[in-house]
Design a protein around this motif. Structure first.
Motif, PDB file in Angstrom:
ATOM      1  N   ALA A  55      -7.437   6.319  11.394  1.00 19.53           N
ATOM      2  CA  ALA A  55      -8.193   6.154  12.642  1.00 19.53           C
ATOM      3  C   ALA A  55      -7.984   4.768  13.229  1.00 19.53           C
ATOM      4  CB  ALA A  55      -9.677   6.407  12.395  1.00 19.53           C
ATOM      5  N   MET A  56      -7.900   3.751  12.368  1.00 20.57           N
ATOM      6  CA  MET A  56      -7.648   2.395  12.867  1.00 20.57           C
ATOM      7  C   MET A  56      -6.246   2.289  13.459  1.00 20.57           C
ATOM      8  SD  MET A  56      -9.458   0.053   9.925  1.00 20.57           S
ATOM      9  CE  MET A  56      -8.925  -1.504  10.596  1.00 20.57           C
ATOM     10  N   ASN A  57      -5.282   2.974  12.846  1.00 15.16           N
ATOM     11  CA  ASN A  57      -3.921   2.961  13.387  1.00 15.16           C
ATOM     12  C   ASN A  57      -3.888   3.540  14.787  1.00 15.16           C
ATOM     13  OD1 ASN A  57      -2.902   1.817  11.068  1.00 15.16           O
ATOM     14  ND2 ASN A  57      -2.175   3.759  10.206  1.00 15.16           N
ATOM     15  N   VAL A  58      -4.637   4.625  14.985  1.00 18.43           N
ATOM     16  CA  VAL A  58      -4.672   5.272  16.298  1.00 18.43           C
ATOM     17  C   VAL A  58      -5.353   4.362  17.317  1.00 18.43           C
ATOM     18  CG1 VAL A  58      -5.657   7.217  17.592  1.00 18.43           C
ATOM     19  CG2 VAL A  58      -4.564   7.603  15.370  1.00 18.43           C
ATOM     20  N   SER A  59      -6.496   3.790  16.938  1.00 17.02           N
ATOM     21  CA  SER A  59      -7.252   2.980  17.895  1.00 17.02           C
ATOM     22  C   SER A  59      -6.589   1.633  18.182  1.00 17.02           C
ATOM     23  CB  SER A  59      -8.684   2.755  17.405  1.00 17.02           C
ATOM     24  OG  SER A  59      -8.689   1.947  16.255  1.00 17.02           O
ATOM     25  N   LEU A  60      -5.811   1.115  17.244  1.00 13.20           N
ATOM     26  CA  LEU A  60      -5.157  -0.174  17.455  1.00 13.20           C
ATOM     27  C   LEU A  60      -3.740  -0.041  17.998  1.00 13.20           C
ATOM     28  CD1 LEU A  60      -6.338  -2.073  14.238  1.00 13.20           C
ATOM     29  CD2 LEU A  60      -7.166  -2.378  16.570  1.00 13.20           C
ATOM     30  N   GLY A  61      -3.296   1.173  18.200  1.00 13.76           N
ATOM     31  CA  GLY A  61      -1.978   1.381  18.790  1.00 13.76           C
ATOM     32  C   GLY A  61      -0.845   1.351  17.783  1.00 13.76           C
ATOM     33  N   GLY A  62      -1.086   1.817  16.580  1.00 14.49           N
ATOM     34  CA  GLY A  62      -0.016   1.909  15.587  1.00 14.49           C
ATOM     35  C   GLY A  62      -0.286   1.066  14.362  1.00 14.49           C
ATOM     36  N   ALA A  63       0.455   1.373  13.297  1.00 19.57           N
ATOM     37  CA  ALA A  63       0.272   0.693  12.017  1.00 19.57           C
ATOM     38  C   ALA A  63       0.672  -0.776  12.091  1.00 19.57           C
ATOM     39  CB  ALA A  63       1.065   1.408  10.928  1.00 19.57           C
ATOM     40  N   ALA A  64       1.546  -1.128  13.022  1.00 19.77           N
ATOM     41  CA  ALA A  64       1.994  -2.516  13.128  1.00 19.77           C
ATOM     42  C   ALA A  64       0.845  -3.437  13.532  1.00 19.77           C
ATOM     43  CB  ALA A  64       3.127  -2.623  14.140  1.00 19.77           C
ATOM     44  N   ASN A  65      -0.137  -2.929  14.258  1.00 15.80           N
ATOM     45  CA  ASN A  65      -1.269  -3.739  14.710  1.00 15.80           C
ATOM     46  C   ASN A  65      -2.458  -3.696  13.741  1.00 15.80           C
ATOM     47  OD1 ASN A  65       0.155  -4.367  17.045  1.00 15.80           O
ATOM     48  ND2 ASN A  65      -0.606  -2.540  18.095  1.00 15.80           N
ATOM     49  N   ASN A  66      -2.355  -2.898  12.681  1.00 15.55           N
ATOM     50  CA  ASN A  66      -3.457  -2.747  11.725  1.00 15.55           C
ATOM     51  C   ASN A  66      -3.106  -3.486  10.430  1.00 15.55           C
ATOM     52  OD1 ASN A  66      -5.538  -1.962  10.076  1.00 15.55           O
ATOM     53  ND2 ASN A  66      -5.124   0.229  10.203  1.00 15.55           N
ATOM     54  N   PRO A  67      -3.811  -4.591  10.135  1.00 13.98           N
ATOM     55  CA  PRO A  67      -3.473  -5.354   8.927  1.00 13.98           C
ATOM     56  C   PRO A  67      -3.770  -4.592   7.628  1.00 13.98           C
ATOM     57  CG  PRO A  67      -5.449  -6.241   9.953  1.00 13.98           C
ATOM     58  CD  PRO A  67      -4.907  -5.203  10.878  1.00 13.98           C
ATOM     59  N   TRP A  68      -4.665  -3.620   7.669  1.00  7.93           N
ATOM     60  CA  TRP A  68      -5.015  -2.858   6.463  1.00  7.93           C
ATOM     61  C   TRP A  68      -4.000  -1.766   6.158  1.00  7.93           C
ATOM     62  CZ3 TRP A  68      -8.457  -4.899   3.403  1.00  7.93           C
ATOM     63  CH2 TRP A  68      -9.406  -5.759   3.933  1.00  7.93           C
ATOM     64  N   ALA A  69      -3.205  -1.392   7.124  1.00  4.07           N
ATOM     65  CA  ALA A  69      -2.234  -0.309   6.924  1.00  4.07           C
ATOM     66  C   ALA A  69      -1.187  -0.688   5.879  1.00  4.07           C
ATOM     67  CB  ALA A  69      -1.564   0.039   8.250  1.00  4.07           C
ATOM     68  N   ALA A  70      -0.892  -1.962   5.750  1.00  2.53           N
ATOM     69  CA  ALA A  70       0.116  -2.408   4.784  1.00  2.53           C
ATOM     70  C   ALA A  70      -0.316  -2.110   3.343  1.00  2.53           C
ATOM     71  CB  ALA A  70       0.377  -3.898   4.952  1.00  2.53           C
ATOM     72  N   PHE A  71      -1.617  -2.110   3.086  1.00  2.00           N
ATOM     73  CA  PHE A  71      -2.113  -1.857   1.730  1.00  2.00           C
ATOM     74  C   PHE A  71      -2.036  -0.383   1.353  1.00  2.00           C
ATOM     75  CE2 PHE A  71      -4.447  -5.779   2.806  1.00  2.00           C
ATOM     76  CZ  PHE A  71      -3.948  -6.587   1.795  1.00  2.00           C
ATOM     77  N   GLY A  72      -2.243   0.486   2.311  1.00  2.59           N
ATOM     78  CA  GLY A  72      -2.218   1.915   2.046  1.00  2.59           C
ATOM     79  C   GLY A  72      -3.572   2.424   1.571  1.00  2.59           C
ATOM     80  N   GLY A  73      -3.821   3.700   1.827  1.00  4.24           N
ATOM     81  CA  GLY A  73      -5.103   4.309   1.490  1.00  4.24           C
ATOM     82  C   GLY A  73      -5.360   4.384   0.000  1.00  4.24           C
ATOM     83  N   GLY A  74      -4.328   4.658  -0.787  1.00  2.00           N
ATOM     84  CA  GLY A  74      -4.490   4.780  -2.239  1.00  2.00           C
ATOM     85  C   GLY A  74      -4.911   3.466  -2.885  1.00  2.00           C
ATOM     86  N   PHE A  75      -4.280   2.382  -2.473  1.00  2.00           N
ATOM     87  CA  PHE A  75      -4.625   1.069  -3.021  1.00  2.00           C
ATOM     88  C   PHE A  75      -6.067   0.706  -2.669  1.00  2.00           C
ATOM     89  CE2 PHE A  75      -5.042  -3.525  -2.336  1.00  2.00           C
ATOM     90  CZ  PHE A  75      -4.804  -3.974  -3.622  1.00  2.00           C
ATOM     91  N   LEU A  76      -6.435   0.920  -1.416  1.00  2.00           N
ATOM     92  CA  LEU A  76      -7.803   0.582  -1.005  1.00  2.00           C
ATOM     93  C   LEU A  76      -8.835   1.485  -1.694  1.00  2.00           C
ATOM     94  CD1 LEU A  76      -7.303  -0.206   2.785  1.00  2.00           C
ATOM     95  CD2 LEU A  76      -7.679  -1.800   0.904  1.00  2.00           C
ATOM     96  N   THR A  77      -8.482   2.737  -1.944  1.00  2.00           N
ATOM     97  CA  THR A  77      -9.390   3.629  -2.681  1.00  2.00           C
ATOM     98  C   THR A  77      -9.651   3.086  -4.078  1.00  2.00           C
ATOM     99  OG1 THR A  77      -8.662   5.583  -1.449  1.00  2.00           O
ATOM    100  CG2 THR A  77      -9.676   5.963  -3.600  1.00  2.00           C
ATOM    101  N   VAL A  78      -8.581   2.696  -4.775  1.00  2.00           N
ATOM    102  CA  VAL A  78      -8.726   2.153  -6.123  1.00  2.00           C
ATOM    103  C   VAL A  78      -9.506   0.842  -6.085  1.00  2.00           C
ATOM    104  CG1 VAL A  78      -7.435   1.184  -8.071  1.00  2.00           C
ATOM    105  CG2 VAL A  78      -6.689   3.309  -7.016  1.00  2.00           C
ATOM    106  N   LEU A  79      -9.250   0.011  -5.098  1.00  2.00           N
ATOM    107  CA  LEU A  79      -9.941  -1.273  -4.980  1.00  2.00           C
ATOM    108  C   LEU A  79     -11.444  -1.081  -4.773  1.00  2.00           C
ATOM    109  CD1 LEU A  79      -9.412  -4.353  -4.864  1.00  2.00           C
ATOM    110  CD2 LEU A  79      -9.327  -4.111  -2.381  1.00  2.00           C
ATOM    111  N   VAL A  80     -11.822  -0.183  -3.881  1.00  2.00           N
ATOM    112  CA  VAL A  80     -13.242   0.064  -3.632  1.00  2.00           C
ATOM    113  C   VAL A  80     -13.897   0.714  -4.842  1.00  2.00           C
ATOM    114  CG1 VAL A  80     -14.899   1.276  -2.142  1.00  2.00           C
ATOM    115  CG2 VAL A  80     -12.939   0.134  -1.126  1.00  2.00           C
TER     116      VAL A  80
END
Length: 171
Positions: free
Chosen positions: A69-94
């Motif tokens: 959703a952040m990728n869509v609202s920010l205009g792509g993964a290049a503008n989203n600093p969290w996209a580089a981590f990926g959903g799986g990594f952030l899931t494990v981190l949380v």
């Protein structure tokens, strides 16, 4: 030998084991009321901790959707600093943070139950268990605090080194 003992009774009493008076703590009614009130507040805080742990677990499984959703609202993964981590990594981190938050909440809950039982029923072993749980709680947060302070110090030193390195490259 018996004649010696009769003449010097001090010698024989020094070698015999002497009774040592055991010093016991006295738990007054004021102390009992403080422990009981502490147990009530501790139980409240532990339940809040369990609820927040549950919310963190639910949040961890939605990180992939949030990143999309952040990728869509920010205009792509290049503008989203969290996209580089990926959903799986952030899931494990949380989930890791949820586990770190669950353990002290569990210690608080066990303290509250044991302290309440100790105060209500005069149960000395329950008071001992309660104090052990409280010791473990503070030891856990002490270790976490030392770890965070150490990581902050290392980060600061690396930042200073990077700043000095950037200054020497610019010169």
């Amino acid at each position: 030998m018996e004649d010696f003992e009769k003449e010097n009774p001090e010698e024989t009493t020094q070698n015999e084991p002497q009774e040592v008076e055991e010093v016991l703590l006295t738990v007054t009614e004021d102390i009992r009321s403080y422990i009981y009130e502490t147990a009530r507040w501790t139980k409240f805080l532990s339940i809040v901790g369990f609820v927040l742990t549950g919310i963190m677990i639910l949040f961890s499984f939605s990180t992939g959707a949030i990143i999309t959703a952040m990728n869509v609202s920010l205009g792509g993964a290049a503008n989203n600093p969290w996209a580089a981590f990926g959903g799986g990594f952030l899931t494990v981190l949380v989930l890791l943070f949820a586990l770190l938050y669950f353990y002290p909440s569990l210690l608080l809950f066990k303290y509250a139950n044991s302290a309440k039982q100790a105060v209500l029923f005069g149960d000395q072993p329950a008071l001992s268990v309660a104090m052990g749980k409280m010791k473990s709680f503070f030891k856990f947060w002490g270790i976490i605090t030392i770890t965070v302070l150490g990581l902050n110090t290392i980060s600061f030193l690396l930042g200073v080194v990077a700043l000095l390195g950037a200054g020497s490259v610019a010169s």
